[in-house]
Design a protein around this motif. Structure first.
Motif, PDB file in Angstrom:
ATOM      1  N   TYR A  11       0.035   4.545  -3.669  1.00 46.32           N
ATOM      2  CA  TYR A  11       1.166   5.427  -4.062  1.00 46.32           C
ATOM      3  C   TYR A  11       0.625   6.275  -5.367  1.00 46.32           C
ATOM      4  O   TYR A  11       1.286   7.082  -5.785  1.00 46.32           O
ATOM      5  N   ALA A 178      10.791   4.445  -4.532  1.00 48.07           N
ATOM      6  CA  ALA A 178      10.447   4.990  -2.990  1.00 48.07           C
ATOM      7  C   ALA A 178       9.475   3.683  -2.591  1.00 48.07           C
ATOM      8  O   ALA A 178       9.674   3.050  -1.533  1.00 48.07           O
ATOM      9  N   ALA A 179       8.528   3.535  -3.492  1.00 52.36           N
ATOM     10  CA  ALA A 179       7.754   2.503  -3.473  1.00 52.36           C
ATOM     11  C   ALA A 179       8.267   0.965  -3.351  1.00 52.36           C
ATOM     12  O   ALA A 179       7.917  -0.011  -2.571  1.00 52.36           O
ATOM     13  N   GLU A 182      10.120   0.918  -0.021  1.00 52.92           N
ATOM     14  CA  GLU A 182       9.223   0.456   1.427  1.00 52.92           C
ATOM     15  C   GLU A 182       8.598  -0.740   1.207  1.00 52.92           C
ATOM     16  O   GLU A 182       8.629  -1.270   2.341  1.00 52.92           O
ATOM     17  N   TYR A 183       8.337  -1.494   0.311  1.00 53.88           N
ATOM     18  CA  TYR A 183       7.661  -2.833   0.451  1.00 53.88           C
ATOM     19  C   TYR A 183       8.412  -3.811  -0.282  1.00 53.88           C
ATOM     20  O   TYR A 183       8.071  -4.767  -0.176  1.00 53.88           O
ATOM     21  N   TYR A 184       9.641  -3.691  -0.857  1.00 52.51           N
ATOM     22  CA  TYR A 184      10.482  -4.724  -1.261  1.00 52.51           C
ATOM     23  C   TYR A 184       9.603  -5.456  -2.272  1.00 52.51           C
ATOM     24  O   TYR A 184       9.817  -6.441  -2.362  1.00 52.51           O
TER      25      TYR A 184
END
Length: 218
Positions: A11, A178-179, A182-184
């Motif tokens: 990211y 957002a990151a 996406e990756y929890y």
């Protein structure tokens, strides 16, 4: 704790893009907030209560309501009246400018009123107009005293730019969220965001201390 640097690396371009937008909207908020704030501050100092009234209520509204509500009002209420397709970055910059102007106006008012009235009278006795006395005598002295409160206001403004994520303005907090989505993962994206904000605010704090020393009245 398993700390995944690969998320930060993946990211990194988005965080960089978000950082540039964060700096851009913050600078816009500072510049337009200063210009508008000076105008509002002088308006509130008017001896005419009718002229003073709208400036007072402008300050009351923007200091008395949450910034996130102001951002939503600007983006979904005001901007559609001006633009066919509202831009979240422009809406965020406008919201920060309007909000900052209310606080800057009070800083200007307090700074100007802290200067002894005798200095204005002395300037007028030398033949200066009121505007000339303000420009050449009062404001230069008042600005030195305004540096610490200005620094505090601008540090708060930089941090408040993170509220732009509620209208999907792609500043740095938006990409952190957002990151995380996406990756929890919580630690990697939000610690990165926190670190970037810390660097920005510490830089502003150092600049403020430098200006205070340079223009010290002692």
């Amino acid at each position: 704790m398993d700390f995944r640097f690969d998320i930060i690396i993946e990211y990194a371009p988005y965080f960089w893009q978000g950082l540039l937008i964060t700096i851009g909207v913050s600078l816009a908020g500072i510049v337009f907030g200063l210009i508008l704030g000076l105008f509002i501050g002088l308006g509130k100092m008017s001896s005419n209560p009718i002229i003073r009234l709208p400036f007072s209520w402008y300050i009351n509204f923007f200091r008395g309501t949450p910034l996130v509500v102001q951002i939503l009002l600007v983006h979904f209420g005001a901007m559609p009246l001006l633009l066919a397709e509202p831009n979240a970055i422009i809406s965020l910059a406008v919201s920060l400018s309007l909000n900052s102007a209310a606080y800057v106006a009070e800083i200007f008012r307090a700074g100007i009123q802290s200067i002894d009235k005798g200095q204005m009278e002395a300037a007028r006795s030398l033949g200066m107009t009121h505007a000339q006395a303000m420009r050449y005598i009062i404001l230069p002295q008042a600005l030195k005293r305004m540096i610490p409160p200005f620094a505090n206001e601008f540090i708060v403004l930089v941090k408040d730019s993170s509220l732009g994520m509620v209208i999907a303005a792609p500043e740095i907090m938006y990409w952190g969220k957002a990151a995380a989505g996406e990756y929890y993962r919580v630690w990697e994206p939000y610690l990165t965001v926190a670190f970037v904000y810390l660097v920005l605010t510490l830089s502003l704090s150092k600049l403020s201390h430098y200006l205070e020393r340079k223009y010290s009245t002692q």
